[in-house]
Design an enzyme around this catalytic site. Structure first.
Site, PDB file in Angstrom:
ATOM      1  N   ASP A  53       0.684  -1.494   0.330  1.00 46.09           N
ATOM      2  CA  ASP A  53       0.400  -0.005  -0.091  1.00 46.09           C
ATOM      3  C   ASP A  53       1.141   0.970  -0.224  1.00 46.09           C
ATOM      4  OD1 ASP A  53      -2.053   1.689   0.230  1.00 46.09           O
ATOM      5  OD2 ASP A  53      -2.280   1.188   2.407  1.00 46.09           O
TER       6      ASP A  53
ATOM      7  N   ASP B 267      -1.961   5.721  -5.712  1.00 41.73           N
ATOM      8  CA  ASP B 267      -2.119   4.639  -3.950  1.00 41.73           C
ATOM      9  C   ASP B 267      -2.651   2.892  -4.677  1.00 41.73           C
ATOM     10  OD1 ASP B 267      -2.970   3.442  -1.913  1.00 41.73           O
ATOM     11  OD2 ASP B 267      -4.413   4.690  -1.656  1.00 41.73           O
TER      12      ASP B 267
END
Length: 500
Positions: free
Chosen positions: A127, A328
């Protein structure tokens, strides 16, 4: 009826959360196909150790799981960490550099990491939208991520690692000092954008096993900080990141930051996102001479991998448009606010020659098109984002094929309308090698074949088609994640035992 696609995943931390990592307002599932068969000796090796895959060994070309060849020498010498970042080779996880995109676990890319002494292996989601690396640890409120059959650790238990030590409350890394119940232990709480999603526990230091990426790989043990996650909520209970989350953000608590601070690598890393769901990750990988790049717009109060877009082209319709967007990998799909959302979706729709599918509450996308059979296909317009430097970011695979029911499919433009934030999710990074160069403060990208690092990949004109693997609209089965996770973990282990 709740579907897996309704709960699109956003693992970007809330700006207002006083947690670790400062950070906002995201999933395509390419066919997960095998690139190489499992060898008979490898199968005998696994079965001799009493391990098996639920449902048997997968057939080559199936959409269930993916095996990638790591091609690493398994005979590696253990060495002490040291040297400067200028002459240090890139690093990756000791278990290998392959990552695997899993639709059943939130459409995120996962990798195997080994932590502690003796080492415990976990399959963690990667992430870039958050900073902290955390593992389920002495959990009060989380789903057990695996069974012992895979040989993985169910939970990280600091007391079972001789190299683990608690981060004290007076540490510079401790953001929640006012909430310390003891001076010897610093608490953490990460709150994410996905509704009700969070992780909380306390901070510890331990060793992370890494490998050099050169002709003579060596194992390094790097002292890093991680969260001992005692309580998980929201998406983490529905299957996403059941074995932990590996934050790759900009803040000093992230593993890339720690590796750079220790002089183990340059302050950069890259991720490659294969169209078949297999990718790669490399710490210290800065650039290729022919990549496109643009400056990062880093907000010091809430640092993220954000860039400025100055124009959009959809097929034959270019326009100037200024907005900032965050890259992201912890967000499954791409989220855009107006005017970017309306311009892209309406321009796309105007150029697609296909029947638009009726609105379906199970699907989070506004623009979907009927695919009448397994052979159905139709051309789709290219989507290109122009940055402030004039570099062009190509969106290679903007859609998602979804199975509505047996033999009925739709192709959706996988963009979700956002109220405020613009987030480039994983689906817009598919087919690219993306470089997060924090040292030079640039984002770089290049069309890339993740399995042949020396060559870029050329793509034919885009088409919407019904691939071998599609997303299924079905109710979530809370009993499925553990068995699925166990199979995936074993599959990743097999990936890294394979040879070219």
């Amino acid at each position: 009826m709740t579907s897996q696609l309704q709960s699109t995943l956003l693992l970007l931390p809330l700006f207002a959360a006083a947690a670790l990592g400062r950070g906002g307002d995201a999933s395509t599932a390419p066919s997960l196909e095998f690139h190489h068969r499992f060898s008979a000796p490898l199968r005998r090796w696994v079965e001799a150790r009493g391990r098996a895959l639920p449902g048997g060994w997968p057939a080559p070309g199936s959409a269930a799981y993916v095996a990638a060849l790591a091609g690493h020498d398994r005979h590696r010498a253990v060495s002490a960490a040291g040297g400067s970042s200028s002459d240090a080779p890139p690093l990756t996880f000791a278990e290998g550099n392959a990552t695997l995109k899993v639709s059943n676990l939130g459409f995120l890319h996962y990798a195997l990491v080994t932590v502690g002494t003796p080492g415990q292996t976990f399959m963690v989601a990667l992430d870039t939208g958050s900073d902290l690396f955390w593992l389920p640890c002495q959990c009060d409120g989380c789903t057990p991520p695996a069974t012992a059959a895979s040989g993985s650790a169910t939970f990280y238990i600091p007391g079972m690692s001789s190299t683990s030590k608690a981060v004290p409350c007076n540490s510079n890394f401790c953001d929640l000092q006012k909430e310390c119940s003891t001076a010897l232990q610093c608490p953490y709480k990460m709150v994410y954008v996905s509704a009700g999603t969070s992780s909380s526990g306390f901070l510890v230091e331990d060793v992370l096993y890494l490998s050099t990426e050169n002709a003579h790989p060596q194992i390094l043990k790097a002292q890093i900080m991680l969260g001992c996650g005692q309580t998980q909520t929201g998406s983490f209970l529905d299957a996403a990141a059941p074995n932990g989350l590996f934050g790759l953000g900009i803040d000093e608590v992230s593993v890339p930051s720690i590796l750079a601070q220790k002089g183990l690598t340059s302050n950069s890393f890259s991720m490659c996102f294969g169209r078949d769901g297999i990718g790669r990750i490399s710490f210290g990988d800065q650039e290729s001479s022919d990549q496109e790049e643009t400056p990062l717009d880093i907000n010091r109060q809430h640092p993220t991998y954000a860039i400025t877009i100055s124009g959009i082209t959809v097929g034959n319709k270019p326009t100037d448009m200024d907005f900032i967007t965050i890259f992201d990998t912890g967000t499954s799909f791409t989220y855009l606010a107006d005017p970017a959302y309306t311009y892209i979706t309406q321009s796309f729709h105007a150029q697609v020659q296909a029947n638009r599918h009726a609105a379906d509450s199970r699907i989070p996308f506004e623009y979907c098109y009927d695919l009448s059979s397994s052979e159905a296909r139709f051309p789709i317009p290219d989507i290109i984002l122009r940055t402030v430097t004039g570099s062009m970011f190509p969106v290679i695979d903007p859609g998602q094929v979804i199975s509505i029911q047996e033999h009925e499919y739709v192709y959706c433009l996988a963009i979700v309308k956002s109220m405020k934030l613009n987030i480039i999710g994983q689906n817009f990074m598919t087919g690219l090698r993306v470089v997060f160069d924090r040292e030079r403060k640039i984002l770089g990208w290049k069309k890339f074949n993740c399995f042949s690092p020396s060559t870029s990949e050329n793509y034919s004109p885009q088409e919407a088609r019904n691939p071998a693997g599609v997303s299924q609209l079905r109710p979530l089965n809370n009993s499925a994640p553990a068995a699925l996770y166990d199979s995936l973990l074993l599959m990743l282990i097999l990936v890294h035992l394979a040879v070219n």
